[in-house]
Design a protein around this motif. Structure first.
Motif, PDB file in Angstrom:
ATOM      1  N   LEU A 175       8.635  17.306  71.759  1.00  0.00           N
ATOM      2  CA  LEU A 175       8.215  16.191  72.615  1.00  0.00           C
ATOM      3  C   LEU A 175       9.424  15.304  72.865  1.00  0.00           C
ATOM      4  CD1 LEU A 175       4.839  15.260  70.876  1.00  0.00           C
ATOM      5  CD2 LEU A 175       5.055  15.992  73.253  1.00  0.00           C
ATOM      6  N   LYS A 176       9.610  14.883  74.112  1.00  0.00           N
ATOM      7  CA  LYS A 176      10.725  14.013  74.470  1.00  0.00           C
ATOM      8  C   LYS A 176      10.231  12.851  75.317  1.00  0.00           C
ATOM      9  CE  LYS A 176      14.266  17.672  74.516  1.00  0.00           C
ATOM     10  NZ  LYS A 176      15.322  18.341  75.326  1.00  0.00           N
ATOM     11  N   GLY A 177      10.960  11.742  75.234  1.00  0.00           N
ATOM     12  CA  GLY A 177      10.622  10.582  76.049  1.00  0.00           C
ATOM     13  C   GLY A 177      11.445   9.387  75.634  1.00  0.00           C
ATOM     14  N   THR A 178      11.088   8.231  76.140  1.00  0.00           N
ATOM     15  CA  THR A 178      11.750   6.988  75.756  1.00  0.00           C
ATOM     16  C   THR A 178      10.701   6.016  75.236  1.00  0.00           C
ATOM     17  OG1 THR A 178      11.562   6.128  78.015  1.00  0.00           O
ATOM     18  CG2 THR A 178      13.610   7.258  77.423  1.00  0.00           C
ATOM     19  N   GLN A 179      11.105   5.185  74.312  1.00  0.00           N
ATOM     20  CA  GLN A 179      10.194   4.224  73.701  1.00  0.00           C
ATOM     21  C   GLN A 179      10.864   2.864  73.688  1.00  0.00           C
ATOM     22  OE1 GLN A 179       7.132   4.910  72.943  1.00  0.00           O
ATOM     23  NE2 GLN A 179       6.628   2.895  72.108  1.00  0.00           N
ATOM     24  N   ASP A 180      10.308   1.915  74.438  1.00  0.00           N
ATOM     25  CA  ASP A 180      10.934   0.600  74.561  1.00  0.00           C
ATOM     26  C   ASP A 180      10.964  -0.153  73.232  1.00  0.00           C
ATOM     27  OD1 ASP A 180      11.375   1.034  77.244  1.00  0.00           O
ATOM     28  OD2 ASP A 180       9.476   0.123  77.859  1.00  0.00           O
ATOM     29  N   ALA A 181       9.906  -0.009  72.436  1.00  0.00           N
ATOM     30  CA  ALA A 181       9.846  -0.684  71.134  1.00  0.00           C
ATOM     31  C   ALA A 181       9.108   0.227  70.165  1.00  0.00           C
ATOM     32  CB  ALA A 181       9.129  -2.023  71.262  1.00  0.00           C
ATOM     33  N   PRO A 182       9.427   0.180  68.880  1.00  0.00           N
ATOM     34  CA  PRO A 182       8.734   1.025  67.906  1.00  0.00           C
ATOM     35  C   PRO A 182       7.223   0.813  67.973  1.00  0.00           C
ATOM     36  CG  PRO A 182      10.639  -0.004  66.888  1.00  0.00           C
ATOM     37  CD  PRO A 182      10.471  -0.654  68.236  1.00  0.00           C
TER      38      PRO A 182
ATOM     39  N   GLY B 264      13.380  11.193  59.966  1.00  0.00           N
ATOM     40  CA  GLY B 264      14.454  11.121  60.949  1.00  0.00           C
ATOM     41  C   GLY B 264      14.932   9.722  61.266  1.00  0.00           C
ATOM     42  N   THR B 265      14.118   8.706  60.933  1.00  0.00           N
ATOM     43  CA  THR B 265      14.546   7.315  61.091  1.00  0.00           C
ATOM     44  C   THR B 265      14.248   6.600  59.772  1.00  0.00           C
ATOM     45  OG1 THR B 265      12.401   6.593  61.952  1.00  0.00           O
ATOM     46  CG2 THR B 265      14.054   7.305  63.568  1.00  0.00           C
ATOM     47  N   PRO B 266      14.921   5.488  59.486  1.00  0.00           N
ATOM     48  CA  PRO B 266      14.729   4.826  58.189  1.00  0.00           C
ATOM     49  C   PRO B 266      13.271   4.493  57.867  1.00  0.00           C
ATOM     50  CG  PRO B 266      16.689   3.961  59.256  1.00  0.00           C
ATOM     51  CD  PRO B 266      16.028   4.878  60.257  1.00  0.00           C
TER      52      PRO B 266
ATOM     53  N   LEU C  37       6.872   5.818  66.239  1.00  0.00           N
ATOM     54  CA  LEU C  37       7.623   6.421  67.350  1.00  0.00           C
ATOM     55  C   LEU C  37       8.710   5.443  67.769  1.00  0.00           C
ATOM     56  CD1 LEU C  37       7.927   8.771  69.353  1.00  0.00           C
ATOM     57  CD2 LEU C  37       6.405   7.510  70.903  1.00  0.00           C
ATOM     58  N   GLU C  38       9.940   5.901  67.659  1.00  0.00           N
ATOM     59  CA  GLU C  38      11.083   5.097  68.083  1.00  0.00           C
ATOM     60  C   GLU C  38      12.182   6.035  68.548  1.00  0.00           C
ATOM     61  OE1 GLU C  38      12.458   2.852  64.704  1.00  0.00           O
ATOM     62  OE2 GLU C  38      11.766   4.384  63.310  1.00  0.00           O
ATOM     63  N   ASN C  39      13.093   5.520  69.308  1.00  0.00           N
ATOM     64  CA  ASN C  39      14.150   6.362  69.865  1.00  0.00           C
ATOM     65  C   ASN C  39      15.026   6.926  68.752  1.00  0.00           C
ATOM     66  OD1 ASN C  39      13.339   5.964  72.540  1.00  0.00           O
ATOM     67  ND2 ASN C  39      14.420   4.004  72.620  1.00  0.00           N
ATOM     68  N   GLY C  40      15.320   8.208  68.876  1.00  0.00           N
ATOM     69  CA  GLY C  40      16.088   8.910  67.873  1.00  0.00           C
ATOM     70  C   GLY C  40      15.557  10.322  67.727  1.00  0.00           C
ATOM     71  N   LYS C  41      16.107  11.064  66.810  1.00  0.00           N
ATOM     72  CA  LYS C  41      15.666  12.438  66.575  1.00  0.00           C
ATOM     73  C   LYS C  41      14.715  12.458  65.385  1.00  0.00           C
ATOM     74  CE  LYS C  41      19.714  14.745  68.539  1.00  0.00           C
ATOM     75  NZ  LYS C  41      18.966  15.352  69.657  1.00  0.00           N
ATOM     76  N   LEU C  42      13.484  12.841  65.652  1.00  0.00           N
ATOM     77  CA  LEU C  42      12.457  12.881  64.623  1.00  0.00           C
ATOM     78  C   LEU C  42      12.091  14.326  64.290  1.00  0.00           C
ATOM     79  CD1 LEU C  42      10.075  10.104  66.009  1.00  0.00           C
ATOM     80  CD2 LEU C  42      11.768   9.872  64.201  1.00  0.00           C
ATOM     81  N   GLN C  43      11.788  14.562  63.023  1.00  0.00           N
ATOM     82  CA  GLN C  43      11.324  15.881  62.592  1.00  0.00           C
ATOM     83  C   GLN C  43       9.912  15.726  62.041  1.00  0.00           C
ATOM     84  OE1 GLN C  43      14.541  14.745  61.048  1.00  0.00           O
ATOM     85  NE2 GLN C  43      15.287  15.332  63.077  1.00  0.00           N
ATOM     86  N   VAL C  44       8.999  16.541  62.556  1.00  0.00           N
ATOM     87  CA  VAL C  44       7.601  16.485  62.144  1.00  0.00           C
ATOM     88  C   VAL C  44       7.189  17.832  61.571  1.00  0.00           C
ATOM     89  CG1 VAL C  44       5.207  16.175  62.894  1.00  0.00           C
ATOM     90  CG2 VAL C  44       7.007  14.728  63.852  1.00  0.00           C
TER      91      VAL C  44
ATOM     92  N   GLY D  32      16.511   7.691  74.134  1.00  0.00           N
ATOM     93  CA  GLY D  32      15.175   8.255  74.044  1.00  0.00           C
ATOM     94  C   GLY D  32      14.922   8.869  72.689  1.00  0.00           C
ATOM     95  N   TYR D  33      13.773   9.485  72.568  1.00  0.00           N
ATOM     96  CA  TYR D  33      13.419  10.159  71.319  1.00  0.00           C
ATOM     97  C   TYR D  33      13.231  11.638  71.598  1.00  0.00           C
ATOM     98  CZ  TYR D  33       8.610  10.043  73.153  1.00  0.00           C
ATOM     99  OH  TYR D  33       7.495  10.195  73.936  1.00  0.00           O
ATOM    100  N   GLU D  34      13.439  12.421  70.576  1.00  0.00           N
ATOM    101  CA  GLU D  34      13.155  13.844  70.628  1.00  0.00           C
ATOM    102  C   GLU D  34      12.464  14.228  69.332  1.00  0.00           C
ATOM    103  OE1 GLU D  34      15.414  18.173  70.813  1.00  0.00           O
ATOM    104  OE2 GLU D  34      16.373  16.404  71.707  1.00  0.00           O
TER     105      GLU D  34
END
Length: 373
Positions: free
Chosen positions: A64-71, A119-121, A102-109, A22-24
């Protein structure tokens, strides 16, 4: 005991394997007045629809937390009555708003006057590009003010500098898109910079794009527009149409173009268009210099008011044929040529073949010197 430990460990391992990634999103909001307010996550391009999720800002942070099937492209923003929407420079985020992948991983906003997501490439790359844009555009407001100066030299120098900055920004965006031809952030930038990137570049990008890229909002419109432009590309025959002149008499474009007599510049313009007015002295000079050497100009106005059109013709010393249906951007001739920004020029050889497009300033005279002996 060892057997029991192995069973428990195996169960925990299996549970971890079955747990969906998931993503956070860890968000920071710098304005203390926004504590106690909700930030909303929208599907990109759908800010007027219901939000996908929301989070309460507390002590300057939210999660915010959840899961994302595709970016997928998403936008984080506050309600319009909480943070008044403001336009941002092309490619950049508006204040306290962030469009990101939005993609799975840890994002900082960070939501601030300058907002960002990392947080992602892909998000890191987009944020780096936006920072580069911001640096390149430093001082652009001062240049905009100088462009309105009564001192012609100051205004010209400022305009030249602003054009140079725009080109540097466009070059950086072009490089990002070409290096990320299947990324949705690149698709968004392609649409944002559609007026700055030439046809050849846009066609090159679309040829490399995948289904996810093409599914980004508005890319379907861009592709449709490119299809129109491809019918009037350099090397193709001009497309004929009919429009009235200022007296209401209907003329076909083919009365003036492709009849073996003249090389013709089709100039799409409007009296209310500042860049058109700035470029018009170059057309006046070219017409005066080459009109007796096999050159003509046909003006296609995107005006909607006859009085303004007539005044523009008089004030700008336009003496060549002018046509318009006074339908503004719905001008039927402009639609056939895929015109979505003006001034827009199309140079047609005597036999009706399009030999150049988008000529402005000194480039007009340079091209005419090349082809008119």
């Amino acid at each position: 005991m060892n057997k029991y430990f192995i069973l428990v460990t195996s169960a925990l391992f299996l549970a971890a394997c079955n747990e969906k990634p998931g993503y956070e999103i860890a968000g920071t909001v710098t304005n203390a007045d926004l504590n106690g307010k909700y930030v909303y996550m929208y599907e990109y391009g759908m800010n007027d629809s219901a939000p996908l999720d929301s989070a309460l800002v507390q002590n300057g942070t939210f999660t915010l937390k959840g899961t994302q099937d595709a970016p997928a492209l998403r936008t984080l923003a506050f309600a319009k009555d909480v943070v008044e929407p403001k336009r941002a420079a092309y490619g950049e985020n508006a204040p306290f708003t962030s469009t990101f992948v939005l993609e799975n991983g840890k994002l900082q906003v960070v939501l601030d006057q300058v907002s960002s997501t990392s947080g992602t490439p892909e998000n890191d790359g987009l944020t780096a590009l936006q920072a580069q844009m911001k640096t390149l555009r430093a001082g652009i407001e001062q240049l905009s003010a100088e462009m309105k100066s009564d001192d012609v030299e100051i205004a010209k120098a400022a305009e030249k500098k602003a054009d140079e900055i725009d080109q540097k920004v466009t070059d950086a965006v072009k490089a990002y898109i070409l290096n990320n031809p299947t990324k949705q952030s690149a698709a968004k930038l392609l649409y944002d910079f559609r007026y700055s990137l030439d046809e050849a570049t846009q066609n090159e990008i679309i040829a490399k794009a995948d289904a996810a890229f093409k599914a980004v909002p508005n890319i379907d419109k861009l592709i449709a527009h490119l299809d129109v432009l491809n019918t009037v590309a350099v090397g193709k025959k001009f497309v004929d149409f009919e429009l009235p002149d200022a007296d209401g008499k209907i003329h076909k474009l083919s009365e003036f173009v492709g009849n073996g007599k003249n090389v013709v510049l089709i100039d799409f313009w409007a009296s209310w268009c500042p860049p058109c007015r700035r470029d018009m002295p170059n057309l006046v000079a070219a017409y005066k210099k080459y009109k007796n050497k096999g050159f003509d100009i046909i003006g296609i106005s995107l005006d909607s008011k006859a009085e303004a059109w007539a005044k523009g013709i008089k004030d700008l010393n336009i003496t060549w044929t002018q046509l318009s249906d006074l339908q503004g951007w719905k001008n039927s001739g402009a639609a056939l040529y895929g015109v979505n920004s003006i001034p827009h020029t199309v140079l047609v050889d005597k036999d009706g073949t399009i030999i150049a497009k988008g000529l402005h300033g000194e480039a007009i005279d340079a091209k005419l010197q090349e082809i008119i002996k």
